[in-house]
Motif scaffolding. Sequence first.
Motif, PDB file in Angstrom:
ATOM      1  N   ILE A 351      78.578   9.280  27.999  1.00  0.00           N
ATOM      2  CA  ILE A 351      77.663   8.324  28.407  1.00  0.00           C
ATOM      3  C   ILE A 351      77.475   7.072  27.347  1.00  0.00           C
ATOM      4  CG2 ILE A 351      74.947   8.276  28.515  1.00  0.00           C
ATOM      5  CD1 ILE A 351      75.328  11.330  29.009  1.00  0.00           C
ATOM      6  N   LYS A 352      77.718   6.090  27.812  1.00  0.00           N
ATOM      7  CA  LYS A 352      77.417   5.120  27.068  1.00  0.00           C
ATOM      8  C   LYS A 352      76.146   4.171  27.246  1.00  0.00           C
ATOM      9  CE  LYS A 352      80.442   2.204  27.067  1.00  0.00           C
ATOM     10  NZ  LYS A 352      81.783   0.845  27.761  1.00  0.00           N
ATOM     11  N   ASN A 353      75.344   4.522  28.212  1.00  0.00           N
ATOM     12  CA  ASN A 353      74.168   3.961  28.378  1.00  0.00           C
ATOM     13  C   ASN A 353      73.155   4.824  29.010  1.00  0.00           C
ATOM     14  OD1 ASN A 353      72.060   2.815  30.079  1.00  0.00           O
ATOM     15  ND2 ASN A 353      72.940   0.905  30.202  1.00  0.00           N
ATOM     16  N   ARG A 354      72.071   5.349  27.889  1.00  0.00           N
ATOM     17  CA  ARG A 354      71.316   6.406  28.380  1.00  0.00           C
ATOM     18  C   ARG A 354      70.547   6.057  29.535  1.00  0.00           C
ATOM     19  NH1 ARG A 354      71.885  11.143  26.489  1.00  0.00           N
ATOM     20  NH2 ARG A 354      70.135  11.297  27.616  1.00  0.00           N
ATOM     21  N   THR A 355      70.144   4.966  29.880  1.00  0.00           N
ATOM     22  CA  THR A 355      69.198   4.701  31.024  1.00  0.00           C
ATOM     23  C   THR A 355      70.091   4.942  32.161  1.00  0.00           C
ATOM     24  OG1 THR A 355      67.836   2.932  29.600  1.00  0.00           O
ATOM     25  CG2 THR A 355      67.667   3.181  32.028  1.00  0.00           C
ATOM     26  N   ALA A 356      71.378   4.536  32.287  1.00  0.00           N
ATOM     27  CA  ALA A 356      72.189   4.851  33.391  1.00  0.00           C
ATOM     28  C   ALA A 356      72.388   6.174  33.736  1.00  0.00           C
ATOM     29  CB  ALA A 356      73.489   4.103  33.127  1.00  0.00           C
ATOM     30  N   PHE A 357      72.532   7.316  32.696  1.00  0.00           N
ATOM     31  CA  PHE A 357      72.661   8.572  32.734  1.00  0.00           C
ATOM     32  C   PHE A 357      71.625   9.080  33.432  1.00  0.00           C
ATOM     33  CE2 PHE A 357      72.016  12.783  30.608  1.00  0.00           C
ATOM     34  CZ  PHE A 357      72.997  13.422  31.705  1.00  0.00           C
ATOM     35  N   GLU A 358      69.984   8.557  32.802  1.00  0.00           N
ATOM     36  CA  GLU A 358      68.871   9.117  33.529  1.00  0.00           C
ATOM     37  C   GLU A 358      68.516   8.926  34.780  1.00  0.00           C
ATOM     38  OE1 GLU A 358      65.466   8.667  30.550  1.00  0.00           O
ATOM     39  OE2 GLU A 358      66.882   9.410  28.952  1.00  0.00           O
ATOM     40  N   ASN A 359      69.183   7.522  35.164  1.00  0.00           N
ATOM     41  CA  ASN A 359      68.891   7.177  36.580  1.00  0.00           C
ATOM     42  C   ASN A 359      69.774   7.595  37.654  1.00  0.00           C
ATOM     43  OD1 ASN A 359      66.943   5.252  35.738  1.00  0.00           O
ATOM     44  ND2 ASN A 359      68.049   3.658  35.589  1.00  0.00           N
ATOM     45  N   ALA A 360      70.891   8.694  36.963  1.00  0.00           N
ATOM     46  CA  ALA A 360      71.721   9.116  37.958  1.00  0.00           C
ATOM     47  C   ALA A 360      70.759   9.938  39.090  1.00  0.00           C
ATOM     48  CB  ALA A 360      72.525  10.135  37.243  1.00  0.00           C
ATOM     49  N   ARG A 361      69.676  10.490  38.551  1.00  0.00           N
ATOM     50  CA  ARG A 361      68.965  11.095  39.475  1.00  0.00           C
ATOM     51  C   ARG A 361      68.182  10.260  40.842  1.00  0.00           C
ATOM     52  NH1 ARG A 361      65.305   8.719  36.053  1.00  0.00           N
ATOM     53  NH2 ARG A 361      63.540   8.496  36.871  1.00  0.00           N
ATOM     54  N   LYS A 362      68.330   8.977  40.501  1.00  0.00           N
ATOM     55  CA  LYS A 362      67.882   8.073  41.609  1.00  0.00           C
ATOM     56  C   LYS A 362      68.968   7.738  42.843  1.00  0.00           C
ATOM     57  CE  LYS A 362      64.358   5.808  38.817  1.00  0.00           C
ATOM     58  NZ  LYS A 362      64.409   4.422  38.004  1.00  0.00           N
ATOM     59  N   ILE A 363      70.329   8.216  42.501  1.00  0.00           N
ATOM     60  CA  ILE A 363      71.535   7.430  43.379  1.00  0.00           C
ATOM     61  C   ILE A 363      71.387   8.072  44.805  1.00  0.00           C
ATOM     62  CG2 ILE A 363      73.852   7.862  43.637  1.00  0.00           C
ATOM     63  CD1 ILE A 363      74.270   8.075  40.776  1.00  0.00           C
ATOM     64  N   THR A 364      71.423   6.979  45.595  1.00  0.00           N
ATOM     65  CA  THR A 364      71.290   7.215  47.071  1.00  0.00           C
ATOM     66  C   THR A 364      72.780   7.137  47.725  1.00  0.00           C
ATOM     67  OG1 THR A 364      70.510   5.070  47.586  1.00  0.00           O
ATOM     68  CG2 THR A 364      68.830   6.535  47.293  1.00  0.00           C
ATOM     69  N   THR A 365      73.512   6.239  47.017  1.00  0.00           N
ATOM     70  CA  THR A 365      74.708   5.992  47.709  1.00  0.00           C
ATOM     71  C   THR A 365      75.735   5.941  46.614  1.00  0.00           C
ATOM     72  OG1 THR A 365      73.847   4.602  49.369  1.00  0.00           O
ATOM     73  CG2 THR A 365      76.333   4.433  48.863  1.00  0.00           C
ATOM     74  N   ILE A 366      77.153   6.654  46.650  1.00  0.00           N
ATOM     75  CA  ILE A 366      78.072   6.415  45.810  1.00  0.00           C
ATOM     76  C   ILE A 366      79.285   6.028  46.485  1.00  0.00           C
ATOM     77  CG2 ILE A 366      79.586   7.598  44.501  1.00  0.00           C
ATOM     78  CD1 ILE A 366      77.919   9.666  43.640  1.00  0.00           C
ATOM     79  N   VAL A 367      79.751   4.599  45.809  1.00  0.00           N
ATOM     80  CA  VAL A 367      80.981   4.135  46.382  1.00  0.00           C
ATOM     81  C   VAL A 367      82.227   4.387  45.726  1.00  0.00           C
ATOM     82  CG1 VAL A 367      81.799   1.699  46.707  1.00  0.00           C
ATOM     83  CG2 VAL A 367      79.497   2.045  47.088  1.00  0.00           C
TER      84      VAL A 367
END
Length: 674
Positions: A351-367
């Motif tokens: 994890i380089k960016n904490r906010t990106a990691f915590e936002n993983a819960r919001k993902i609706t699409t993975i490319v």
Amino acid sequence: MDMNKMPEGMDHSKMHKGNDQHKGMSEHDHHAMMIADFKKRFYVVLALTIPIMLLSTMIQHFMGVNWTFTGSSYILFALSSVVFVYGGWPFLTGLVDEVKSKNPGMMFLIGFAITVAYCYSVAIVFGLKGMDFFWELATLILIMLLGHWIEMKSVMGASNELELLVQLMPSDAHMVMPDMVHDVKTDTLKENDIILIKPGEKVAADGIILEGESYLNESMLTGESKPVLKAKGDKVIAGSINGNGSFKVTVSHAAKDSYLSQVVKLVDDAQKSKSQTQLLADTAAKWLTVIALVTGIGTFLYWYLTGQTLAFAMERMVTVIVICCPHALGLAVPLVVAKSTALSAKHGLLIKNRTAFENARKITTIVFDKTGTLTVGKFEVSKVVSLNKEFKEDELIRLSSALEQKSEHPIATGILQKVKDLKLTIPQAENFKAITGQGVEATVEGKTLLVVSPGYLNENKLAVPDGFTANDTETVVFILIDQKLAGYIALSDELRPESAEAIKTLREENIKSILLTGDNSKVAASVSKTLGMDSFIAEVLPHQKLEKIKELQSKGEFVAMTGDGVNDAPALAQADIGIAVGSGSDIAAETAGIVLVNSNPKDIVSLILFGKATYRKMIQNLIWATGYNVIALPLAAGVLYNQGIVLSPAAGAVLMTVSTVVVAINASLLKVKA
């Protein structure tokens, strides 16, 4: 104490004297010393609290005895003074530090509460009318010391995960000299040194195997559980554990640049970095400090001015202030951060960016970028077709290998492997030039040679040859010699066995999966259908990938993009969450918030599930840390005093400690679902 420094426990470094001499020690040793210090203070205060309680008038009333004698109040004063100064020292120095830094918090509140209780009790001994507070003071300090001791052990547990990564690096290495093998310190190794790795030892530096082969266990570094066979020419990572073989390694770079050092730095940075949740907790802790002081003083004034004794009003104020200590709140998020970041690193999620990691819960699409993520990434030549009698199949392979020897692309690796198998000599290439997203060009043996994708033919209005066929899973590159089509090479890449399962889990989590590839539509359609993906976008150039991500975002999707971080860099930066895949030292994929050490799609699923679990833990901790205050604070202020319900300072301290310990234990229960 600055709440912002919380992942390393609290900023206890200033809390007792004599710490300057320990500046050179590791954080781990420093923590261990702090824990020992709290433990010692706790036992000394415990031994003194027993006689203090027995000499206290209130306890004697409660027990129905009368042990007062001439001077007993002075003995009580003397013992309590030792408890106040020795037991309360960490809190008193903490108070001074927080006042100096104009950042009142946890230590300020405890220091203030015990000082008020002590000064008032001393005044009673020397003539003021009322009941002293000595036994409450002693039990309050005792419980606070115990709480800090338990909590520091929990904090140390979270920091230990990082310490374990640090300890993976062996301190010594066997350096191969012309006439002997000489043991040297690992941190003295330089690029191109040669070291020997014996059976069962840890690899001392990143490098390339020079001779020998062995199975290596890299699980602590990459999360890959199976030992991997490494032979001459293969990369090895410092910290991996050797099996039964022995081999020599040419060192790639100094220890400070090693993969492991970069992981440790990344983990450390991520543990210290702030996310939205952390900032929310910090703000709440600041407010709680203000509320504690205002409510505490307000409570004191209310009871004193409505005719209660000074002692009663003081006791209410001290209890309110102790209950309100924002300790659990200050630890709620950082403990989870420290634990989750280090755990992730051990499972190959960096994890380089904490906010990106915590936002993983919001993902609706993975490319997904296809090559090397959903597929194994090892292209093998499945056929070579010559369209010009001048050039036989082997000659096409030989000439094209000249262009591919400089490339890291999987297609290049496949062509070079074929050349090796055919035992052909690779010719020299001059005027080498990459055509972005479409292939490469160079001069080989006086001829202008291009190895390009079908997209290049379309763009340059070149006809696809008659009889050209490629099955759905093949990737084709065309060879142009002096601007004439000379033939084509078809390569195929097998799907990873874990891909289908990963896509299935994403579907269960209501997350769409989209394939984005520069490959032809047939290959993309075949891969997408086989894996059960939602859709695919094929024949996309690197700069177009960015546009496709924007398109998805404009439809309200929260997009995560996975890619190898090289030609995908713009798209990774545009995505809401960029996940760089690719092992080894590509760790610095700058544009990605998260780096997956293994290119395994199951890791992406683990990342999302772990991101959700981590966020849940943080919210649970925040709810607990604030919720108990909502209930306990009015009781401490004496709202139910007329109903006979009132909290003593010691009970307040117990509640505060329990809430902190619950938060610490809850954080330590965090697990990565493999």
